[in-house]
Design a protein around this motif. Sequence first.
Motif, PDB file in Angstrom:
ATOM      1  N   ALA A   7      27.320  46.016  31.273  1.00 18.62           N
ATOM      2  CA  ALA A   7      28.740  45.780  31.549  1.00 18.62           C
ATOM      3  C   ALA A   7      29.245  44.575  30.758  1.00 18.62           C
ATOM      4  O   ALA A   7      28.485  43.660  30.436  1.00 18.62           O
ATOM      5  CB  ALA A   7      28.962  45.564  33.038  1.00 18.62           C
ATOM      6  N   GLN A   8      30.542  44.601  30.431  1.00 16.60           N
ATOM      7  CA  GLN A   8      31.168  43.499  29.694  1.00 16.60           C
ATOM      8  C   GLN A   8      31.776  42.494  30.661  1.00 16.60           C
ATOM      9  O   GLN A   8      31.805  41.296  30.387  1.00 16.60           O
ATOM     10  CB  GLN A   8      32.286  44.053  28.793  1.00 16.60           C
ATOM     11  CG  GLN A   8      31.837  45.173  27.882  1.00 16.60           C
ATOM     12  CD  GLN A   8      30.737  44.759  26.947  1.00 16.60           C
ATOM     13  OE1 GLN A   8      30.855  43.746  26.270  1.00 16.60           O
ATOM     14  NE2 GLN A   8      29.633  45.492  26.933  1.00 16.60           N
TER      15      GLN A   8
ATOM     16  N   VAL B 268      32.421  41.983  35.067  1.00 18.51           N
ATOM     17  CA  VAL B 268      32.282  42.468  36.440  1.00 18.51           C
ATOM     18  C   VAL B 268      33.008  41.491  37.359  1.00 18.51           C
ATOM     19  O   VAL B 268      32.788  40.278  37.286  1.00 18.51           O
ATOM     20  CB  VAL B 268      30.793  42.584  36.842  1.00 18.51           C
ATOM     21  CG1 VAL B 268      30.664  43.081  38.278  1.00 18.51           C
ATOM     22  CG2 VAL B 268      30.035  43.514  35.887  1.00 18.51           C
TER      23      VAL B 268
ATOM     24  N   ILE C  64      34.879  46.908  37.213  1.00 16.96           N
ATOM     25  CA  ILE C  64      34.006  46.893  36.049  1.00 16.96           C
ATOM     26  C   ILE C  64      34.897  47.121  34.834  1.00 16.96           C
ATOM     27  O   ILE C  64      35.618  48.121  34.766  1.00 16.96           O
ATOM     28  CB  ILE C  64      32.946  48.005  36.141  1.00 16.96           C
ATOM     29  CG1 ILE C  64      32.202  47.894  37.474  1.00 16.96           C
ATOM     30  CG2 ILE C  64      31.983  47.933  34.965  1.00 16.96           C
ATOM     31  CD1 ILE C  64      31.348  49.092  37.787  1.00 16.96           C
ATOM     32  N   ASP C  65      34.902  46.174  33.930  1.00 23.11           N
ATOM     33  CA  ASP C  65      35.802  46.240  32.772  1.00 23.11           C
ATOM     34  C   ASP C  65      37.238  46.507  33.218  1.00 23.11           C
ATOM     35  O   ASP C  65      37.968  47.256  32.561  1.00 23.11           O
ATOM     36  CB  ASP C  65      35.361  47.331  31.794  1.00 23.11           C
ATOM     37  CG  ASP C  65      34.006  47.036  31.176  1.00 23.11           C
ATOM     38  OD1 ASP C  65      33.549  45.891  31.258  1.00 23.11           O
ATOM     39  OD2 ASP C  65      33.405  47.973  30.612  1.00 23.11           O
TER      40      ASP C  65
ATOM     41  N   ILE D 181      38.377  48.209  35.777  1.00 24.81           N
ATOM     42  CA  ILE D 181      38.634  49.400  36.601  1.00 24.81           C
ATOM     43  C   ILE D 181      38.247  49.111  38.042  1.00 24.81           C
ATOM     44  O   ILE D 181      37.085  48.827  38.332  1.00 24.81           O
ATOM     45  CB  ILE D 181      37.817  50.616  36.115  1.00 24.81           C
ATOM     46  CG1 ILE D 181      38.044  50.833  34.625  1.00 24.81           C
ATOM     47  CG2 ILE D 181      38.199  51.864  36.908  1.00 24.81           C
ATOM     48  CD1 ILE D 181      37.118  51.875  34.052  1.00 24.81           C
ATOM     49  N   ALA D 182      39.221  49.216  38.946  1.00 24.72           N
ATOM     50  CA  ALA D 182      38.943  48.965  40.360  1.00 24.72           C
ATOM     51  C   ALA D 182      38.255  50.173  40.951  1.00 24.72           C
ATOM     52  O   ALA D 182      38.786  51.283  40.941  1.00 24.72           O
ATOM     53  CB  ALA D 182      40.244  48.683  41.114  1.00 24.72           C
ATOM     54  N   THR D 183      37.057  49.969  41.449  1.00 22.99           N
ATOM     55  CA  THR D 183      36.297  51.065  42.037  1.00 22.99           C
ATOM     56  C   THR D 183      35.655  50.574  43.321  1.00 22.99           C
ATOM     57  O   THR D 183      35.833  49.421  43.709  1.00 22.99           O
ATOM     58  CB  THR D 183      35.264  51.590  41.009  1.00 22.99           C
ATOM     59  OG1 THR D 183      34.523  52.647  41.603  1.00 22.99           O
ATOM     60  CG2 THR D 183      34.324  50.504  40.569  1.00 22.99           C
ATOM     61  N   ALA D 184      34.959  51.490  44.014  1.00 25.14           N
ATOM     62  CA  ALA D 184      34.295  51.086  45.251  1.00 25.14           C
ATOM     63  C   ALA D 184      32.877  50.635  44.908  1.00 25.14           C
ATOM     64  O   ALA D 184      32.231  51.194  44.027  1.00 25.14           O
ATOM     65  CB  ALA D 184      34.270  52.249  46.235  1.00 25.14           C
TER      66      ALA D 184
ATOM     67  N   ARG E 106      43.339  54.625  48.093  1.00 26.05           N
ATOM     68  CA  ARG E 106      42.129  55.210  47.497  1.00 26.05           C
ATOM     69  C   ARG E 106      40.912  54.865  48.357  1.00 26.05           C
ATOM     70  O   ARG E 106      41.030  54.119  49.322  1.00 26.05           O
ATOM     71  CB  ARG E 106      41.910  54.679  46.080  1.00 26.05           C
ATOM     72  CG  ARG E 106      41.753  53.168  46.009  1.00 26.05           C
ATOM     73  CD  ARG E 106      41.488  52.698  44.588  1.00 26.05           C
ATOM     74  NE  ARG E 106      41.501  51.259  44.493  1.00 26.05           N
ATOM     75  CZ  ARG E 106      40.486  50.456  44.795  1.00 26.05           C
ATOM     76  NH1 ARG E 106      39.349  50.963  45.239  1.00 26.05           N
ATOM     77  NH2 ARG E 106      40.584  49.141  44.693  1.00 26.05           N
TER      78      ARG E 106
END
Lengths: 381, 381
Positions: free
Chosen positions: A63-64, A66, A102-103, A105-108, A120
Motif C-alpha cells: 500500500a502507498q 493507509v 487505502i490510497d 478509498i474508504a472501505t470497511a 454503506r
Amino acid sequence: MKNLITLFFLLLLSCLKANSQDNKAPGIGFSGGVPATTNIRGAQYPLILPNHHVMFRLKAPDAQKVQIELGKKYDLVKGDDGFWSITTDSIGEGFHYYSLLIDGIATADPASESFYGMGRMASGIEIPFAKGDYYAEKDVPHGDIRIKRYYSTVTKSWRQVYIYTPPGYDANISEKYPVLYILHGGGEDERGWATQGKTNMIMDNLIAERRARPMLVVMPDANLGAAAFGEDGLKTFETEMKQCIIPFIEKNYRIKNSGEYRALAGLSMGGLNTLYTGIYNTNSFSYLGVFSSGWISPMQNNIANTQYEYMKQNTSKINSNLKLFWISEGGKEDIAYKNGQIMLAKLDELNIHHIYYEYPGGHTWPVWRNNLYNFAPLLFK
Amino acid sequence: MKNLITLFFLLLLSCLKANSQDNKAPGIGFSGGVPATTNIRGAQYPLILPNHHVMFRLKAPDAQKVQIELGKKYDLVKGDDGFWSITTDSIGEGFHYYSLLIDGIATADPASESFYGMGRMASGIEIPFAKGDYYAEKDVPHGDIRIKRYYSTVTKSWRQVYIYTPPGYDANISEKYPVLYILHGGGEDERGWATQGKTNMIMDNLIAERRARPMLVVMPDANLGAAAFGEDGLKTFETEMKQCIIPFIEKNYRIKNSGEYRALAGLSMGGLNTLYTGIYNTNSFSYLGVFSSGWISPMQNNIANTQYEYMKQNTSKINSNLKLFWISEGGKEDIAYKNGQIMLAKLDELNIHHIYYEYPGGHTWPVWRNNLYNFAPLLFK
C-alpha cells in the motif's frame, strides 16, 4: 488428488490462523490492551489500550497510504515488516463508525464487523464504558430480535423490519403489549437500532429491573426512495407507517392497538419523520421521542412553518393526545443542536408541552443508546 | 452557526447522492445491466450484464492497483476519469463471496452488502438464476428469522443462534414442531444459512407448496475455539449441542422433543460436525444431512477409523435409528468430493444405509441452497 484436498483444508486452517496472526498484538508495551468486542473472531486489532486509545495494525506491504477515519483521519505508519500501525487519541464511550482508507478509498476494515451506516457497510468499534452497564449482556430474561419481511403496497416491494419482542412474549399467550416504533438516521437502516443501538440489551435490562414496561420495539426501514428532508419523503414515510407497517405489526403480533399504547421515536432523520408523522397523527401516537433532530433551518422552513401553524390551530388536541413529547440533543457538539433549540423555542411560544433532555456526546450512537435508556421508562405508565 | 448546520445536512444529502453517483452506470453499451440485489441501496455497481458477466467500477484516483477476486483475480483498468473498471467472465448461479483488493489488501467492496465468510466480513454477490424460483421471495406466508442469545456453560460466554420459525408458529399456539439443526462451514457463522443460504425463503416456499412439513430451523454458531477438524473441536461441538443448544431451544420453543423429530445437517466443516455428533447420537437425531463434506484424508484418518469401527459395532442400531442419512457433494469440482467418495465406499462396505445426491457447482452456496431444498422435503414424513 487426495493430497490436493488435504492441502486445501490445511490451507483453509492456516489461512484462518494467518488472518488472526497477521493481526496479533506485538505483546510488548501494550499489555493492557484488549481486542475490541466488535472485531471479527480472532482479530487482535483494533486493540483498545488503557484510557481508550485505540491501536490499529494491519499488514499491507504494497500500500502507498493507509489511514483510519475515527472521529478524524489518522495516517498509519509503515514498519519495516510491512505492517502499518497507529495509536489514536482517546476515543469516547460506546459505538463509533470508522473507515479504513487505502490510497484514499474508504472501505470497511476486514478485521472488524461491518455495520450499515454512512450510506454503506462501514466498520464499527465498541469502546468500553464504565457507565455502560445498562447495555451490558446480563443474566436476565432475554427477548428476541426478529427479522420480518412484509410487502409494502406503497413502494410495491418486499421490505424488512426488525422487531424486539420482550422476554415472556412467547409464553404469555394471552397478554397484549404496547409498541414503540423507533427510527434510524440518514445513511442507516432497520439494522441500526438492533445492532449499533443495542436495543435488545437496553430493553432486557430495563424490563428486568421493572423500570420499563414489557413492550415490542419495532425498527422499520425508513429509507423510502426520497430522503426524509423534503416533504415528499416525510409524507411517504407517514403513508408507509399508516398503510403498511402498523397494520402488519398489529396483524402479526399481540398488540394493544390503540394510540394510547403506541409510541414513535427516531434519531436525526428519524427524528424528522417522528415530528412529521407524530405531530399530524396524535390520535395514533401518545408518546413521541425526537433524538438529535429538529427542522433544518432554512432548508425545511416551509415544512416547519406549516407544522407550527398546525400546532397553533390544534394546541389543545396535541397537548391532550400526547402524554409525552420528549426532545433530546447530544449537547452543543451535536450538529442538530442549533436546529433543536430553534424548535424548542417555538414549542414554548406555541405552548406545546414537551420535555427537553440533554446528554453530551454529539451526533453519535452513545448518545442515542442513552436516549433510549432514558425514554423507554417513561412510556405506557 | 445556522448556516454551518444547514451545510452539514446538505453535505450529508449530497454525500449520499455522490456515493451512488460515483457508482452510476455509464448508460452506454450496458443497457441490459442491472445492479446486483446484494449491492447497498443506490449502488449501480457491481452491475450484472447479460449472460451474467459482472461489471465492476469504482472511483480510486490514487490507487496503484485494484483487483476483484470472484472465482479468480481480475485486474481492474484505470480510466482517465479516475474510475477503475473490469467486466468478469460469466459467473454461475446464486450467491458468491468476493473481495475487493486495493494494493493487495483484501477488503469488502463498500458498494456491496458484507457477509461473514472466509473468516472475515466479505462482499457477496447474488447472480440471477433462471431456476432459482425456489428461493425467490413470493406472496406466500412467511416465517420469522429470530436472533437469540443464550449463555453457554461450555464456552462460559454468551452466544448467538439464528432460528427460523415457520409461518403460523405464533398463531398455532397448541402446535409443536420438529426441528432441523443446520450448520455453517469453516470461516462462517450462525448468519450463513440465514443470509447466504436464504433458508427462510427456501422453507417458506417449500411449506407453502406443502412439500416440506412446517419445522423450526436452528442455525447455531459452530465456532467453538478449536476448529472442527480435530477431535477436540468435534467433541466440544457435540457437548455444546447436547448441553446447551438443544435444551435451550426445547425450553424456549414449542418443540417435539424426541429424536424422531430432530434432524442435523451441515456443510463442509458443519458436515464434519454432523458426522461426529450425528453418528454417535442416533438416539437423538433421526435425520442427518452431510453437504460437501467427508472425513479429510489423511488428516482425520484416526477420527474416521474410530467412527467406522463404531459403525461396525452398531450397524443395526444406526440403521434402525436413522430414517435418513443424506450425503451430497457439489460435483467433482467440489473440493470435498474425493473425501466424500472415500466415505461413501466405506459406508457401503459397512452396510450403513445412506442416500447420495450430487448437484454440480463445487464448494459453494448455490450448491448448499439446492441441498437444503432437496433435503428438507425428506424430513419428518
